[in-house]
Write a protein that holds these residues in place. Structure first.
Motif, PDB file in Angstrom:
ATOM      1  N   UNK A   1       4.046 -28.153  10.407  1.00 52.06           N
ATOM      2  CA  UNK A   1       4.934 -27.971   9.254  1.00 52.06           C
ATOM      3  C   UNK A   1       5.476 -29.321   8.835  1.00 52.06           C
TER       4      UNK A   1
ATOM      5  N   UNK B   1       4.050 -18.066   1.705  1.00 50.54           N
ATOM      6  CA  UNK B   1       3.630 -16.883   0.969  1.00 50.54           C
ATOM      7  C   UNK B   1       2.324 -17.021   0.226  1.00 50.54           C
ATOM      8  N   UNK B   2       1.589 -18.098   0.473  1.00 48.00           N
ATOM      9  CA  UNK B   2       0.320 -18.311  -0.222  1.00 48.00           C
ATOM     10  C   UNK B   2      -0.813 -18.502   0.777  1.00 48.00           C
ATOM     11  N   UNK B   3      -2.037 -18.409   0.283  1.00 52.79           N
ATOM     12  CA  UNK B   3      -3.187 -18.690   1.113  1.00 52.79           C
ATOM     13  C   UNK B   3      -3.393 -20.186   1.258  1.00 52.79           C
ATOM     14  N   UNK B   4      -4.111 -20.612   2.293  1.00 56.06           N
ATOM     15  CA  UNK B   4      -4.414 -22.041   2.456  1.00 56.06           C
ATOM     16  C   UNK B   4      -5.184 -22.595   1.260  1.00 56.06           C
TER      17      UNK B   4
ATOM     18  N   UNK C   1      -6.342 -28.158   5.190  1.00 56.87           N
ATOM     19  CA  UNK C   1      -5.787 -27.215   4.229  1.00 56.87           C
ATOM     20  C   UNK C   1      -4.268 -27.342   4.205  1.00 56.87           C
TER      21      UNK C   1
ATOM     22  N   UNK D   1      -3.083 -27.355   8.053  1.00 54.31           N
ATOM     23  CA  UNK D   1      -4.017 -26.930   9.082  1.00 54.31           C
ATOM     24  C   UNK D   1      -5.269 -27.791   9.033  1.00 54.31           C
TER      25      UNK D   1
ATOM     26  N   UNK E   1      -7.453 -25.940  -0.078  1.00 51.36           N
ATOM     27  CA  UNK E   1      -8.227 -27.112   0.321  1.00 51.36           C
ATOM     28  C   UNK E   1      -7.558 -28.412  -0.139  1.00 51.36           C
TER      29      UNK E   1
ATOM     30  N   UNK F   1      -0.883 -25.040   3.255  1.00 48.32           N
ATOM     31  CA  UNK F   1      -0.457 -23.669   3.010  1.00 48.32           C
ATOM     32  C   UNK F   1       1.032 -23.650   2.701  1.00 48.32           C
TER      33      UNK F   1
END
Lengths: 111, 113
Positions: A106, A41-44, A36, A89, A46, A38
């Motif tokens: 990161x 400020x956002x969701x993971x 994933x 991730x 795909x 990310x």
């Protein structure tokens, strides 16, 4: 015990170069792995997945490699772009409908 | 577009004051998840629903509860928020097939004062 971990917390890559993000896991029972992305400020989101009966899978500019012998997963990003800057991730299945996330790397893309 | 929607985007609550976070989905997925993500950490699974079947993680504090009144909606209730509960709360869905990717909402950033 169950664990999905990453070797490096931060990876800096020159724009246009290839990026390789690594992930180690300890539970050999997992049969499904996902990467994933990310952004802040956002969701993971795909990126790509791979099942345990495969060693390699390719997407657009991304490749996932799975080495079950050493329990290692990697994400390769070709020709890294500024928009690739994010936290990545790895995640693995753990039982039915349950997914565990690794620590995260990161990725910083340098101009 | 089909998606996972979380409201509110930011939530501020007081120490000990109950708070509810909301999630809705238009994907018609059977499985819904709540993850807690603290700064610079990986998402940590709190619990998930397979249809109406609730599955709690062993290390999820009793302070965290969840409700799923129908397929589309899922709520996270924090009964008495502590300072350590300040985090991003992520809702996700997946199909019932197992071994499927998760679709995440944008998250709710919870602050506890």
């Amino acid at each position: 015990g169950e664990n999905v971990g990453l070797h490096l917390p931060t990876l800096s890559v020159q724009e246009g170069d290839n990026s390789i993000i690594n992930c180690a896991y300890s539970n050999s029972a997992s049969d499904y792995f996902i990467w994933y992305k990310q952004e802040s400020g956002k969701g993971p989101q795909f990126i790509i997945d791979i099942r345990s009966n495969m060693d390699k899978r390719q997407g657009q500019r991304v490749t996932v490699l799975l080495n079950k012998t050493v329990k290692h997963l990697s994400l390769q990003i070709a020709a890294t772009q500024p928009g690739d800057s994010a936290v990545y991730f790895c995640s693995r299945s753990s039982g039915t409908y349950k997914y565990i996330f690794g620590t995260g790397t990161r990725l910083k893309v340098l101009a | 577009d089909a998606m996972v929607i979380q409201n509110p985007r930011y939530q501020v609550t007081q120490f000990g004051k109950p708070v509810t976070l909301s999630c809705s989905q238009t994907l018609n997925h059977n499985v819904m998840y709540w993850y807690q993500q603290k700064s610079s950490q990986a998402p940590k699974l709190l619990f998930h629903y397979y249809d109406k079947d609730f599955n709690n993680e062993a290390d999820t504090p009793d302070n965290f509860q969840s409700r799923r009144p129908n397929t589309s909606f899922c709520f996270l209730d924090i009964r008495s928020p502590g300072l350590g509960d300040a985090a991003m709360y992520l809702c996700a869905t997946s199909t019932m097939g197992g071994g499927e990717k998760l679709f995440f909402g944008s998250g709710t950033q919870l602050s506890v004062l």
